[in-house]
Scaffold this active site. Structure first.
Site, mmCIF file in Angstrom:
data_model
loop_
_atom_site.group_PDB
_atom_site.id
_atom_site.type_symbol
_atom_site.label_atom_id
_atom_site.label_comp_id
_atom_site.label_asym_id
_atom_site.label_seq_id
_atom_site.Cartn_x
_atom_site.Cartn_y
_atom_site.Cartn_z
ATOM 1 C CD GLU A 1 3.638 81.156 -24.495
ATOM 2 O OE1 GLU A 1 3.964 81.846 -25.436
ATOM 3 O OE2 GLU A 1 3.046 81.662 -23.562
ATOM 4 C CD GLU B 1 0.054 83.618 -27.897
ATOM 5 O OE1 GLU B 1 1.083 84.529 -27.276
ATOM 6 O OE2 GLU B 1 -0.471 82.722 -27.322
#
Length: 468
Positions: free
Chosen positions: A182, A368
């Site tokens: 991210e 995730e």
């Protein structure tokens, strides 16, 4: 009809643009963690601080001043933790490596630091669990930050040195490599919004950090190819499909800009070799055109990957602020998790179809997915987290529905193995399959752990029955 960035994705996919998963390619089920969130022992075996230690000490930045000093004590309990992964019956474990353990000082590798991860990988291998490594999950060494961190172009070279060292030491034992987790969070949350370490609030520094993060990714992928590693390499992006809060033109325009910053800034750079015009216009205005990219940077950033990692939790509703300057989140319209995030599995499907239509056909891993809920340890030492079970069931079903229409999702990593240090939320939010008693550090399986274990076993049974 409300305008949306995703409405045209409901069109039927043609045979030409469908991705068909190769036969006999097993779907990977796994769990995920990150180093700073679970390891603790921040000074053990030569480790030096990362940017999160001082950030935790800034007033009101982290819930009740919580720190990662102890976390889940995974550094000492990794053998027992791997046995829990084995008990779940999953195929793979995605974990990150602490840069500060490997290079506690600039250009000085630490044998004791890499030894911990060598031992962890050995423990996984003995149980038939595939090691999947995230090279950078937000914990930049403080020595790098003291020289400008990700706003300093030299950080790209420091990262490459670190990545190369990992390729040399464990490259023959890792199934999947994730260069960055991210970069939106590292770049924008950490340098423009001040919500993550190092806590800066600057559009210019946020863009520089993003650019150098992506550049370091591209250089690491090139080095991976040069060294002829046996695994596969990619990057992990956070995706939060964005929708206008109302049907107004103002909300639609705000949504387009928010999407440019949250998604297209990364997807266009990685797969088209460009940055969104809206973002560059803003950056050039704020820097008066003085910010120049180096020749061939975008070519390096868009170096082809083997796969794309996607972290998905929820969607976002965008509402223009009064006066038409800036935007904020709209009020939820469906049930939410303990993070206040809406539970909307269909938005994942919309995002995957958009990625397939606009950006890339390479394989995707859900790296995730999970939910925080206010779990409680009952007298029978059970944690009855029915809401999390339902969340996981609905999202797993959606992943398989996406694959049924050619989505080519190769695996699913549940976040997270344990309750842990949840960044600015400290220990106030629990995402884990295993409940952690932070006083005793004992782990207890939640009902969701039993659900995931049974689900994985059932899927494997079905797959075995379908094998010729």
């Amino acid at each position: 009809m409300r305008k949306t960035l995703y409405k045209h994705r409901i069109k039927k996919r043609t045979a030409a643009n469908q991705m068909v998963k190769p036969k006999n390619t097993p779907f990977i089920y796994g769990v995920a963690t990150s180093a700073f969130q679970i390891e603790g022992n921040l000074e053990a075996d030569g480790r030096t601080p990362s940017i999160w230690e001082p950030f935790c000490n800034i007033k009101d930045k982290v819930f009740e001043g919580h720190t990662g000093e102890i976390a889940c004590d995974h550094y000492n309990q990794y053998r027992e933790d791997v046995s829990l992964i084995d008990w779940l019956g999953v195929d793979a474990y995605r974990f990150s490596i602490s840069w500060s353990r490997i290079f506690p000082k600039k250009h000085q590798a630490n044998p004791e630091g890499i030894k911990f991860y060598l031992d962890l990988i050995s423990e996984l291998e003995q149980r038939g669990i595939k090691p999947c490594v995230t090279i950078y999950h937000w914990d930049l060494p403080i020595w790098a930050q003291q020289e400008g961190g990700w706003t300093n172009r030299k950080c790209v070279d420091w990262f490459l040195e670190y990545a190369t060292y990992l390729f040399e030491k464990i490259g023959d034992r890792v199934t999947l490599w994730f260069t960055h987790n991210e970069p939106f969070c590292s770049g924008i949350l950490g340098h423009t919004l001040g919500l993550h370490a190092p806590g800066y609030e600057s559009v210019k520094e946020g863009f520089l950090a993003v650019h150098h993060l992506l550049l370091s990714h591209g250089k690491a992928v090139k080095r991976f190819r040069e060294m002829q590693m046996i695994g596969e390499i990619g990057i992990v992006l956070s995706v939060t499909p964005l929708y206008p809060d109302t049907s107004s033109q103002a909300d639609y325009k705000s949504t387009r800009f928010a999407d440019a910053v949250s998604h297209r800034l990364f997807l266009e750079a990685l797969f088209k070799g460009t940055y969104p015009k809206e973002v560059m216009t803003l950056v050039n205005r704020l820097t008066r055109g003085r910010l120049k990219l180096h020749p061939h940077d975008m070519e390096t950033i868009s170096e082809p990957c083997d796969f794309l990692g996607i972290n998905y939790y929820t969607r976002g509703l965008i509402k223009t602020k009064v006066g038409g300057i800036g935007y904020s989140a709209g009020k939820p319209r469906v049930p939410v998790t303990d993070m206040g995030w809406e539970v909307v599995p269909y938005a994942l499907k919309a995002m995957i179809e958009r990625i397939r239509s606009e950006f890339t056909q390479i394989p995707i891993y859900i790296t995730e997915n999970g939910a925080a809920y206010p779990d409680f340890l009952e007298r029978d030492f059970r944690i009855h987290d029915e809401q999390r079970v339902l969340y996981l069931k609905r999202h797993l079903e959606m992943v398989h529905a996406i694959n049924a229409t050619g989505g080519d999702i190769r695996g699913y990593f549940l976040w997270s193995l344990f309750d842990n240090f949840e960044w600015q939320e400290g220990y106030s939010k629990r995402f884990g399959l295993f409940y952690v008693d932070y006083k005793t550090l004992k782990r207890y399986p939640k009902d969701s752990a039993y659900f995931y274990m049974d689900y994985v076993r059932e899927q494997k049974r079905k797959n075995n029955e379908q094998m010729p």
